[in-house]
Scaffold this active site. Structure first.
Site, PDB file in Angstrom:
ATOM      1  N   HIS A 352       0.794  -1.234   0.000  1.00  0.00           N
ATOM      2  CA  HIS A 352       0.000   0.000   0.000  1.00  0.00           C
ATOM      3  C   HIS A 352       0.820   1.275   0.000  1.00  0.00           C
ATOM      4  O   HIS A 352       0.264   2.356   0.176  1.00  0.00           O
ATOM      5  CB  HIS A 352      -0.926   0.045   1.211  1.00  0.00           C
ATOM      6  N   LYS A 539      -7.966  13.963   4.762  1.00  0.00           N
ATOM      7  CA  LYS A 539      -7.142  12.755   4.698  1.00  0.00           C
ATOM      8  C   LYS A 539      -6.142  12.841   5.844  1.00  0.00           C
ATOM      9  O   LYS A 539      -6.031  13.888   6.490  1.00  0.00           O
ATOM     10  CB  LYS A 539      -6.411  12.650   3.368  1.00  0.00           C
ATOM     11  N   ARG A 540      -5.409  11.744   6.105  1.00  0.00           N
ATOM     12  CA  ARG A 540      -4.381  11.828   7.134  1.00  0.00           C
ATOM     13  C   ARG A 540      -3.411  12.961   6.809  1.00  0.00           C
ATOM     14  O   ARG A 540      -3.154  13.258   5.641  1.00  0.00           O
ATOM     15  CB  ARG A 540      -3.621  10.502   7.234  1.00  0.00           C
ATOM     16  N   LYS A 545       1.343  14.338   1.275  1.00  0.00           N
ATOM     17  CA  LYS A 545      -0.003  14.671   0.800  1.00  0.00           C
ATOM     18  C   LYS A 545      -0.160  16.180   0.574  1.00  0.00           C
ATOM     19  O   LYS A 545      -1.100  16.630  -0.049  1.00  0.00           O
ATOM     20  CB  LYS A 545      -1.056  14.172   1.786  1.00  0.00           C
ATOM     21  N   THR A 647      -8.379   6.935  -1.907  1.00  0.00           N
ATOM     22  CA  THR A 647      -9.722   6.412  -2.116  1.00  0.00           C
ATOM     23  C   THR A 647     -10.768   7.498  -1.872  1.00  0.00           C
ATOM     24  O   THR A 647     -11.861   7.435  -2.435  1.00  0.00           O
ATOM     25  CB  THR A 647     -10.020   5.201  -1.200  1.00  0.00           C
ATOM     26  N   LYS A 651     -14.535   8.851  -3.756  1.00  0.00           N
ATOM     27  CA  LYS A 651     -15.802   9.202  -3.099  1.00  0.00           C
ATOM     28  C   LYS A 651     -16.257  10.601  -3.524  1.00  0.00           C
ATOM     29  O   LYS A 651     -17.445  10.841  -3.753  1.00  0.00           O
ATOM     30  CB  LYS A 651     -15.633   9.170  -1.571  1.00  0.00           C
TER      31      LYS A 651
HETATM   32  C1  26V Z   1       2.138   1.565   8.145  1.00  0.00           C
HETATM   33  C2  26V Z   1       2.350   1.382   9.452  1.00  0.00           C
HETATM   34  C3  26V Z   1       3.728   1.174   9.878  1.00  0.00           C
HETATM   35  C4  26V Z   1       3.778   0.417  11.138  1.00  0.00           C
HETATM   36  C5  26V Z   1       2.909   1.042  12.181  1.00  0.00           C
HETATM   37  C6  26V Z   1       1.469   1.171  11.776  1.00  0.00           C
HETATM   38  C7  26V Z   1       1.285   1.407  10.344  1.00  0.00           C
HETATM   39  C8  26V Z   1       0.013   1.620   9.880  1.00  0.00           C
HETATM   40  C9  26V Z   1      -0.189   1.806   8.540  1.00  0.00           C
HETATM   41  C10 26V Z   1       0.871   1.773   7.686  1.00  0.00           C
HETATM   42  C11 26V Z   1       0.725   1.822   6.231  1.00  0.00           C
HETATM   43  C12 26V Z   1       0.006   2.918   5.727  1.00  0.00           C
HETATM   44  C13 26V Z   1      -0.163   2.638   4.305  1.00  0.00           C
HETATM   45  C14 26V Z   1      -1.445   3.181   3.828  1.00  0.00           C
HETATM   46  O1  26V Z   1      -2.362   3.474   4.558  1.00  0.00           O
HETATM   47  N1  26V Z   1      -1.500   3.313   2.549  1.00  0.00           N
HETATM   48  C15 26V Z   1      -2.653   3.866   1.904  1.00  0.00           C
HETATM   49  O2  26V Z   1      -3.402   2.769   1.428  1.00  0.00           O
HETATM   50  C16 26V Z   1      -4.570   3.196   0.766  1.00  0.00           C
HETATM   51  C17 26V Z   1      -5.346   1.963   0.404  1.00  0.00           C
HETATM   52  O3  26V Z   1      -4.628   1.204  -0.506  1.00  0.00           O
HETATM   53  C18 26V Z   1      -4.198   4.032  -0.444  1.00  0.00           C
HETATM   54  O4  26V Z   1      -5.375   4.491  -1.050  1.00  0.00           O
HETATM   55  C19 26V Z   1      -3.342   5.219  -0.031  1.00  0.00           C
HETATM   56  O5  26V Z   1      -2.904   5.920  -1.153  1.00  0.00           O
HETATM   57  C20 26V Z   1      -2.161   4.733   0.779  1.00  0.00           C
HETATM   58  O6  26V Z   1      -1.442   5.827   1.318  1.00  0.00           O
END
Ligand code: 26V
Length: 801
Positions: A352, A539-540, A545, A647, A651
């Site tokens: 992701h 968004k976050r 971003k 995403t 929406k």
């Molecule tokens: C990474 C980590 C690292 C360890 C600690 C907790 C944690 C939690 C989440 C993440 C990964 C974040 C990756 C993410 O959210 N990617 C997003 O995924 C969406 C669905 O595929 C996508 O639409 C977004 O562009 C993308 O940033």
């Protein structure tokens, strides 16, 4: 009791009875929270039969099942979707009207189920809905966090985090605890191998900690199709026989911590032991259950991949291939080669993000201490991988880059790729970048494993639930068929030149804007006009971003208006919603600065109400349902190549906002669907960005010094214009000017300004704008998660209906 024959009368009887039985109150006395709980309990009764039938089907039908392993699921509120999907939303709303009850108040009494950070978690929840809706056998596997993503309050412009105790006082009404499916999880201790009587090496555990993983099932109701799947969430308990090992409260708490709280660091990896334990706990519990359930069918274990697919959502459950090996070999006696062959045919993985800081890797010592036997197995997988690659004469440096254990770390993405048969990205561009850059070496080794699956959204939630007025106008224009088959939205393309229809869609957007304006007034005190352009970025909060780029444009408009209060511009309301990871200093500074700029502009009468800035606190799924349908402009302005997909962009499109975007993630595919005339694109594309990386020719200070507009805008951060945020202003100025602007905001700035001017011009022509807006709605069907999940089911998991 079957849902199909339910009448309003029957529902009212059931509802009143349950209310009295459980709460001992009458309708008049009950408060919304009580009414919500009772309503949920009543409708549970209506679907229980279907749900338990579905659970039996797993073994009786001998069909292949996909299990979606994810550390995050972010469904938001469930009541309205459940009612909609059961086909009784209107019936219940009418019954409430008859009873003189306020459905809105009852609906909002439900806590958001926020067991996810952002896009990744929301996607997992969307897939659960779509799996049930498409009828595929696909179940979720995750953790039952006691506290979800923190609640955000803004105090004096700063983010403050509060615990999200989403259980309320009554627990989660939708879940069912399944004690009899409890499994043991082993952590810590020492492990050595000893020959058994048959001469096979068996692990002997010493001083291991044994915990119970107890499942709670949450129903995932398909859209009007009588299908109910399971989302299984695991909680930790101390086994009765080991109670004495944890005599003190502190020791008990340390165990309970395993499922206490969701890690809030989205896209930023920190190697913390508790996180590893969470990941292993959930993965091991899920895999143990899968094997047990498979074996009930009486089939041989070495063919488990024919009936089971395990999907690894990002690297978080990537310990799965190793844990599966451990179970197959240690617990079920398979030999290594057989176990490995079936493991690789069972596992698939989605990436992701291309951001390297989010790729998980664990310190070897930490890993070895926490799950010693799994570590031994990973060492063996790694050794065999290196040996096999060397035999195939793969160059040494490629082997070193792709192996699982390198440096002093276990690399989880490498394990997921080597231990599985499929790797997918989440939008076309993202998958291309994985192949060409982030996972290039793996692509050389295993080209056949790579594929793309562009993300999707649950269209029902974003239209029928979040935008009921819009949905009604769609019904009136093309009939109700689109509610069953979203591709019928394309019929709207026939009305792009129908002034009457365009005016109706414009009106509907105004209604949604008025609702949001009322919320803004109520929660922030800020008055906004629905005549203004509602320009939204939700968004976050993350540097890539580029919420900050948006802010730079706002500051530019502010100075334009200060110079010339009569500047000819359509009034704008800039709306932000964003949570920052609690330890993410930069992101928190941006929040503070947005709020400071809001203070600067919102009460300055000389601006004649042309410029408003609103930061809405605690952005979550429910708030998204209010904000997104009310947006005129959807800000998707990440640095090209950095946003894997996005995403919310989908929406916004589906509810008629115009996308203002860089050529990043799924924005590219949105552009393909709506055509160049119905989207506003600006900035560098990914090739230009990569050229800068290669040429090392980016120098932000020179842009700052040589462009008077940029000088003025950036100086705002350090010249006392924002007296409440001196420290944050200085930090941000430094990041952009001294530290060379990692995400190229200044490079894209002028192009962004021009794009914003184009938005201003377009909005003045109401009919033209409405046509663009309708074209977006009419061509948004590609992004339904029902189709995305169908592709996963067919291409990756090979499921039958
Ligand atoms: C990474 C980590 C690292 C360890 C600690 C907790 C944690 C939690 C989440 C993440 C990964 C974040 C990756 C993410 O959210 N990617 C997003 O995924 C969406 C669905 O595929 C996508 O639409 C977004 O562009 C993308 O940033």
């Amino acid at each position: 009791m079957s849902i199909k024959t339910l009448t309003k009368k029957q529902f009212i009887t059931d509802f009143k009875e349950k209310l009295y039985e459980e709460k001992l109150v009458t309708l008049e006395e009950a408060v919304p929270a009580e009414l919500f709980t009772i309503l949920a309990k009543v409708i549970r009764k209506y679907y229980t039969n279907e749900w338990s039938k579905r659970n039996e089907e797993i073994t009786s039908k001998q069909q292949k099942v996909a299990y979606y392993f994810s550390m995050e699921f972010l469904p938001g509120r469930m009541l309205e979707t459940n009612l909609l999907n059961l086909g009784i939303l209107d019936l219940v709303k009418e019954a409430f009207t008859d009873l003189g009850l306020d459905f809105e108040a009852v609906k909002t009494a439900e806590y958001d189920m926020a067991l996810g950070n952002g896009g990744l978690g929301r996607l997992a929840a969307a897939f659960m809905d779509s799996l049930a809706t498409t009828g595929y056998l696909g179940f979720g596997n995750g953790l039952r966090y006691k506290y979800g993503l923190f609640k955000q309050r803004i105090v004096d412009g700063y983010q403050v985090e509060l615990a999200d105790s989403w259980f309320g006082s009554n627990g989660n009404v939708w879940e069912v605890k399944k004690e009899r499916h409890t499994v043991d999880i082993k952590l810590f201790g020492q492990v050595y191998l000893k020959k058994d009587d048959a001469g096979r090496l068996k692990p002997v555990y010493e001083n291991a900690q044994i915990l119970h993983a107890v499942p709670y099932d949450v129903p995932q109701i398909g859209y009007q199709n009588q299908v109910i799947n399971n989302l299984r969430l695991w909680d930790v308990e101390i086994p009765a026989e080991y109670e004495l090992n944890y005599p003190t409260l502190t020791e008990r708490r340390r165990i309970q911590d395993i499922t206490a709280v969701l890690y809030p660091d989205d896209s930023n990896y920190e190697g913390q032991q508790l996180r590893l334990i969470q990941e292993y706990f959930m993965t091991s519990a899920g895999l143990q259950t899968i094997i047990k359930s498979y074996l009930k069918q009486g089939l041989p274990l070495e063919r488990i991949h024919e009936k089971v697919a395990v999907h690894i959502n990002d690297t978080h459950p990537a310990v799965a291939p190793a844990e599966f090996m451990r179970l197959l070999i240690d617990d079920y006696g398979l030999d290594w080669d057989t176990a490995w062959s079936t493991t690789v045919k069972t596992m698939s993985y989605t990436n992701h993000t291309i951001l390297s800081e989010a790729l998980e890797k664990w310190d070897i010592d930490l890993f070895k201490t926490t799950i010693p036997r799994v570590f031994q197995i990973i060492v063996e997988i790694d050794n065999r991988f290196v040996f096999e690659m060397a035999e195939k004469e793969v160059p040494h440096h490629i082997i070193e880059k792709t192996r699982i254990i390198k440096g002093h770390h276990v690399h989880m993405a490498n394990l997921a790729i080597i231990g599985g048969y499929s790797v997918n990205g989440v939008a076309k561009l993202h998958t291309e970048l994985l192949k060409a850059d982030t996972l290039k070496d793996f692509y050389q080794l295993y080209p056949e494993k790579f594929n793309n699956k562009t993300n999707g959204i649950v269209q029902r939630r974003w239209t029928q639930i979040a935008a009921p007025e819009l949905s009604k106008v769609i019904d009136e224009t093309i009939g109700q068929g689109w509610r069953q088959d979203i591709h019928e939205l394309r019929k709207l393309n026939a009305y792009l030149d129908d002034s009457q229809v365009l005016a109706e869609f414009y009106q509907v957007k105004q209604v949604a804007k008025a609702k949001l304006a009322a919320y803004i007034k109520e929660t922030t005190g800020i008055e906004v006009s629905t005549e203004a352009i509602f320009d939204v970025q939700v968004k976050r909060l993350h540097a890539y971003k580029r919420q900050l780029l948006n802010l730079l444009h706002i500051i530019k408009l502010y100075w334009d208006l200060k110079d010339n209060p009569d500047k000819d511009m359509v009034p704008r309301v800039f709306i932000f919603g964003a949570k920052a990871a609690p330890g993410y200093h930069f992101a928190k500074s941006v929040i503070k600065l947005i709020n400071e700029v809001a203070n600067l502009v919102n009460y300055d009468e000389t601006l004649q109400g042309k410029l408003k800035v609103v930061f809405l606190e605690n952005y979550n799924v429910s708030l998204a349902e209010l904000i997104i349908p009310a947006a005129d402009v959807s800000e998707q302005i990440s640095l090209a190549s950095k946003e894997a997909s996005g995403t919310s962009n989908m929406k916004f499109m589906m509810t008629g906002a115009i996308t203002l975007a860089t050529l990043d993630g799924a924005n590219i595919e949105i552009k393909e669907e709506v055509g160049d005339d119905n989207i506003v694109i600006f900035g560098m594309d990914k090739d230009e960005v990569y050229r800068h990386y290669e040429a090392h020719d980016y120098y932000s200070r020179s842009l700052y010094e040589n462009n008077p507009i940029l000088t003025r805008v950036l100086d705002t951060f350090i010249n006392g214009s924002l007296p409440g945020a001196v420290r944050e202003g200085a930090d941000i100025f430094e990041a952009l000017v001294t530290h060379n602007d990692e995400y190229f905001l200044l490079a894209d700035f002028m192009s962004y300004i021009e794009a914003q001017e184009q938005i201003d011009q377009l909005y003045r022509d109401q009919e033209k704008w409405s046509r663009m807006s309708l074209a977006n709605i009419a061509n948004s069907d590609k992004f339904t998660s029902d189709d995305t999940i169908t592709e996963y089911a067919k291409d990756i998991w090979h499921l039958e209906k």
